[in-house]
Design a protein around this motif. Structure first.
Motif, PDB file in Angstrom:
ATOM      1  N   LEU A  29       0.818  -1.207   0.000  1.00 20.80           N
ATOM      2  CA  LEU A  29       0.000   0.000   0.000  1.00 20.80           C
ATOM      3  C   LEU A  29       0.852   1.258   0.000  1.00 20.80           C
ATOM      4  O   LEU A  29       0.489   2.266  -0.607  1.00 20.80           O
ATOM      5  CB  LEU A  29      -0.919   0.005   1.233  1.00 20.80           C
ATOM      6  CG  LEU A  29      -2.086  -0.989   1.220  1.00 20.80           C
ATOM      7  CD1 LEU A  29      -2.840  -0.929   2.535  1.00 20.80           C
ATOM      8  CD2 LEU A  29      -3.022  -0.699   0.057  1.00 20.80           C
ATOM      9  N   TYR A  63       1.507  10.168   5.021  1.00 20.35           N
ATOM     10  CA  TYR A  63       0.089   9.804   5.099  1.00 20.35           C
ATOM     11  C   TYR A  63      -0.376   9.716   6.551  1.00 20.35           C
ATOM     12  O   TYR A  63      -1.506  10.096   6.874  1.00 20.35           O
ATOM     13  CB  TYR A  63      -0.165   8.481   4.380  1.00 20.35           C
ATOM     14  CG  TYR A  63      -0.183   8.612   2.871  1.00 20.35           C
ATOM     15  CD1 TYR A  63      -1.158   9.376   2.241  1.00 20.35           C
ATOM     16  CD2 TYR A  63       0.773   7.982   2.084  1.00 20.35           C
ATOM     17  CE1 TYR A  63      -1.173   9.510   0.861  1.00 20.35           C
ATOM     18  CE2 TYR A  63       0.771   8.115   0.706  1.00 20.35           C
ATOM     19  CZ  TYR A  63      -0.205   8.878   0.100  1.00 20.35           C
ATOM     20  OH  TYR A  63      -0.211   9.023  -1.265  1.00 20.35           O
ATOM     21  N   VAL A 113     -10.986   4.055   0.352  1.00 23.83           N
ATOM     22  CA  VAL A 113      -9.646   4.101  -0.260  1.00 23.83           C
ATOM     23  C   VAL A 113      -8.948   2.753  -0.103  1.00 23.83           C
ATOM     24  O   VAL A 113      -8.354   2.227  -1.063  1.00 23.83           O
ATOM     25  CB  VAL A 113      -8.808   5.231   0.373  1.00 23.83           C
ATOM     26  CG1 VAL A 113      -7.353   5.121  -0.061  1.00 23.83           C
ATOM     27  CG2 VAL A 113      -9.367   6.592  -0.026  1.00 23.83           C
ATOM     28  N   LEU A 114      -9.001   2.184   1.098  1.00 21.09           N
ATOM     29  CA  LEU A 114      -8.353   0.884   1.324  1.00 21.09           C
ATOM     30  C   LEU A 114      -8.990  -0.197   0.466  1.00 21.09           C
ATOM     31  O   LEU A 114      -8.295  -1.055  -0.099  1.00 21.09           O
ATOM     32  CB  LEU A 114      -8.432   0.512   2.799  1.00 21.09           C
ATOM     33  CG  LEU A 114      -7.605   1.375   3.754  1.00 21.09           C
ATOM     34  CD1 LEU A 114      -7.846   0.955   5.196  1.00 21.09           C
ATOM     35  CD2 LEU A 114      -6.118   1.288   3.418  1.00 21.09           C
ATOM     36  N   LEU A 161      -7.849   0.360  -3.198  1.00 22.86           N
ATOM     37  CA  LEU A 161      -6.445   0.000  -3.400  1.00 22.86           C
ATOM     38  C   LEU A 161      -6.250  -1.516  -3.395  1.00 22.86           C
ATOM     39  O   LEU A 161      -5.492  -2.060  -4.207  1.00 22.86           O
ATOM     40  CB  LEU A 161      -5.576   0.644  -2.320  1.00 22.86           C
ATOM     41  CG  LEU A 161      -5.409   2.162  -2.390  1.00 22.86           C
ATOM     42  CD1 LEU A 161      -4.607   2.676  -1.201  1.00 22.86           C
ATOM     43  CD2 LEU A 161      -4.726   2.566  -3.696  1.00 22.86           C
ATOM     44  N   ASN A 162      -6.926  -2.195  -2.485  1.00 18.34           N
ATOM     45  CA  ASN A 162      -6.814  -3.655  -2.443  1.00 18.34           C
ATOM     46  C   ASN A 162      -7.452  -4.299  -3.671  1.00 18.34           C
ATOM     47  O   ASN A 162      -6.957  -5.305  -4.183  1.00 18.34           O
ATOM     48  CB  ASN A 162      -7.445  -4.197  -1.168  1.00 18.34           C
ATOM     49  CG  ASN A 162      -6.535  -4.063   0.040  1.00 18.34           C
ATOM     50  OD1 ASN A 162      -5.584  -4.813   0.206  1.00 18.34           O
ATOM     51  ND2 ASN A 162      -6.814  -3.083   0.875  1.00 18.34           N
ATOM     52  N   LEU A 208      -7.553  -2.930  -6.668  1.00 19.30           N
ATOM     53  CA  LEU A 208      -6.661  -2.686  -7.803  1.00 19.30           C
ATOM     54  C   LEU A 208      -5.413  -3.557  -7.743  1.00 19.30           C
ATOM     55  O   LEU A 208      -4.787  -3.808  -8.776  1.00 19.30           O
ATOM     56  CB  LEU A 208      -6.272  -1.205  -7.845  1.00 19.30           C
ATOM     57  CG  LEU A 208      -7.417  -0.245  -8.163  1.00 19.30           C
ATOM     58  CD1 LEU A 208      -6.963   1.203  -8.006  1.00 19.30           C
ATOM     59  CD2 LEU A 208      -7.938  -0.477  -9.578  1.00 19.30           C
ATOM     60  N   ARG A 209      -5.033  -4.011  -6.537  1.00 15.92           N
ATOM     61  CA  ARG A 209      -3.880  -4.910  -6.426  1.00 15.92           C
ATOM     62  C   ARG A 209      -4.235  -6.350  -6.759  1.00 15.92           C
ATOM     63  O   ARG A 209      -3.345  -7.177  -6.947  1.00 15.92           O
ATOM     64  CB  ARG A 209      -3.313  -4.865  -5.002  1.00 15.92           C
ATOM     65  CG  ARG A 209      -2.739  -3.528  -4.586  1.00 15.92           C
ATOM     66  CD  ARG A 209      -2.040  -3.617  -3.249  1.00 15.92           C
ATOM     67  NE  ARG A 209      -2.911  -4.137  -2.207  1.00 15.92           N
ATOM     68  CZ  ARG A 209      -2.470  -4.577  -1.029  1.00 15.92           C
ATOM     69  NH1 ARG A 209      -1.185  -4.585  -0.770  1.00 15.92           N
ATOM     70  NH2 ARG A 209      -3.319  -5.020  -0.122  1.00 15.92           N
ATOM     71  N   SER A 243      -6.160   7.318 -11.194  1.00 15.32           N
ATOM     72  CA  SER A 243      -5.457   7.511  -9.930  1.00 15.32           C
ATOM     73  C   SER A 243      -6.466   7.724  -8.809  1.00 15.32           C
ATOM     74  O   SER A 243      -7.407   8.515  -8.962  1.00 15.32           O
ATOM     75  CB  SER A 243      -4.507   8.714 -10.021  1.00 15.32           C
ATOM     76  OG  SER A 243      -4.050   9.089  -8.744  1.00 15.32           O
ATOM     77  N   ILE A 244      -6.276   7.060  -7.691  1.00 13.69           N
ATOM     78  CA  ILE A 244      -7.111   7.297  -6.520  1.00 13.69           C
ATOM     79  C   ILE A 244      -6.854   8.708  -5.993  1.00 13.69           C
ATOM     80  O   ILE A 244      -7.774   9.404  -5.545  1.00 13.69           O
ATOM     81  CB  ILE A 244      -6.833   6.259  -5.422  1.00 13.69           C
ATOM     82  CG1 ILE A 244      -7.162   4.847  -5.937  1.00 13.69           C
ATOM     83  CG2 ILE A 244      -7.644   6.555  -4.179  1.00 13.69           C
ATOM     84  CD1 ILE A 244      -8.617   4.643  -6.300  1.00 13.69           C
ATOM     85  N   HIS A 245      -5.601   9.145  -6.055  1.00 13.45           N
ATOM     86  CA  HIS A 245      -5.302  10.529  -5.671  1.00 13.45           C
ATOM     87  C   HIS A 245      -6.110  11.505  -6.525  1.00 13.45           C
ATOM     88  O   HIS A 245      -6.586  12.536  -6.038  1.00 13.45           O
ATOM     89  CB  HIS A 245      -3.807  10.826  -5.852  1.00 13.45           C
ATOM     90  CG  HIS A 245      -2.918  10.103  -4.896  1.00 13.45           C
ATOM     91  ND1 HIS A 245      -2.448   8.829  -5.134  1.00 13.45           N
ATOM     92  CD2 HIS A 245      -2.399  10.473  -3.703  1.00 13.45           C
ATOM     93  CE1 HIS A 245      -1.684   8.448  -4.132  1.00 13.45           C
ATOM     94  NE2 HIS A 245      -1.641   9.420  -3.246  1.00 13.45           N
TER      95      HIS A 245
END
Length: 358
Positions: free
Chosen positions: A15, A25, A183-184, A187-188, A190-191, A268-270
């Protein structure tokens, strides 16, 4: 300039890239946690609204930014989530249950829309999702026994342990907690193999299919996941506006959501969070700017949507990578200074071999 040497395969899916990222962060989360003790209620309300928009933006980003499927109908999923949450609360459902139901029902509708739209791409898919948004808006208007029609539907203010969670400070922390979860989860996702399939479809459907990616399955999954995130954000959005009406979920809102992910930075998540900050601050900036504009211009009723469209066009033409892309360029500039070259980010035509004959 920092160089990263990878010595473990897990570094590709971590992450955080390194300890420096963890520090910054962590500092950001700490600052957000103590913000209610130093900020006024007005600013807390605006930040909470940005949190809610960020959750919705992450949902649309998963579909448009990571899977390459354009949607102009996400206001409909937002409305489905908001009304589902509000109706269940009015019937005595617990707050977490109604939020989960809002996300699940929105995801189910996403599957129902995503499957028939499998053969559509580009502008045709955008038109189909736009038509879906009009249909849902009319359903909300006509289904008066449930939604209240044009009269609207009040949103309950649940209270637990003597605390009304929709008050400024409790709602701020609730929105922050939900954003961190979103967000978590993104991100998980997308991984995972599913997230990598999304990105493969975005880059080249032909190449992805040749590698064994089931396009129908993963496109439908992308619609479902995106709609689920949006419905989850819609539950919080219902409390933010306090009173639901069908005209709150119109085409203008869908355009604002699309503007949010494009301006923030696709893929992008950002970018979803930066775009939410931009869209959340823009109406306030326009309201302040009206005081300094000539009266004939300041009173124009279509000033806000016109500026939204103009900004979207300018970003597509001059900064297609959005605010996050510009931030990366600024960081690289200072990392390479004084050896930075202007042509570093010169836009070039790129395509995969499988697309050369299309």
């Amino acid at each position: 300039m920092r160089f990263f040497f990878k010595t473990d395969y897990n570094q590709d899916i971590n992450l955080f890239r390194d300890g420096v990222d963890r520090f910054w962060y962590g500092l950001l989360i700490l600052a957000l946690l103590v913000a209610p003790s130093v900020l006024e209620d007005f600013y807390l309300g605006e930040i909470s609204y940005v949190f809610v928009l960020s959750i919705i933006g992450i949902g649309l980003m998963l579909l448009t930014g990571f899977t390459g499927q354009v949607s102009l109908g996400h206001a409909a999923f937002l409305g489905i989530g908001a009304y589902t949450h509000a109706v269940l609360l009015s019937h005595g459902a617990p707050f977490p249950v109604s939020m989960a139901a809002a996300a699940l029902l929105s995801a189910a509708v996403g599957v129902a829309i995503g499957f028939p739209a499998l053969r559509l791409t580009g502008i045709y898919l955008a038109i189909a999702t736009l038509a879906f948004a009009f249909i849902i808006e009319h359903v909300l208007i006509k289904w008066e026994s449930v939604t209240g029609g044009f009269k609207g539907f009040p949103v309950e203010r649940p209270e637990y342990f003597g605390i009304t969670i929709t008050d400024d400070i409790p709602f701020y922390y609730l929105s922050l907690f939900c954003l961190v979860l979103a967000v978590l989860a993104a991100l998980n996702l997308l991984r995972s193999p599913t997230g990598r399939a999304f990105i493969a479809i975005r880059d080249s459907e032909i190449a992805a299919q040749s590698m064994g990616v089931n396009l129908a399955r993963y496109k439908t999954t992308a619609f479902a996941v995106s709609a689920g995130f949006t419905g989850f954000g819609g539950a919080l959005f219902a409390h933010k506006i306090g009173y639901l009406a069908p005209d709150a979920f119109n085409i203008l809102l869908s355009i604002q959501l699309l503007l949010m992910v494009v301006v923030g930075g696709l893929g992008s998540i950002h970018g979803a969070i930066f775009g939410a900050m931009f869209v959340g601050a823009l109406p306030q900036a326009i309201a302040i700017g009206r005081d300094y504009l000539p009266e004939t211009i300041a009173r124009q009723p279509g000033l806000e949507p016109g500026l939204f469209g103009l900004i979207l066009v300018f970003f597509i033409l001059f900064e297609p990578y959005g605010i996050y892309g510009r931030w990366l360029k600024v960081k690289l500039y200072f990392s390479l200074f004084p050896l930075y070259k202007k042509a570093t980010f010169k836009k070039q035509k790129s395509y995969t071999k499988s697309e050369r004959n299309r």
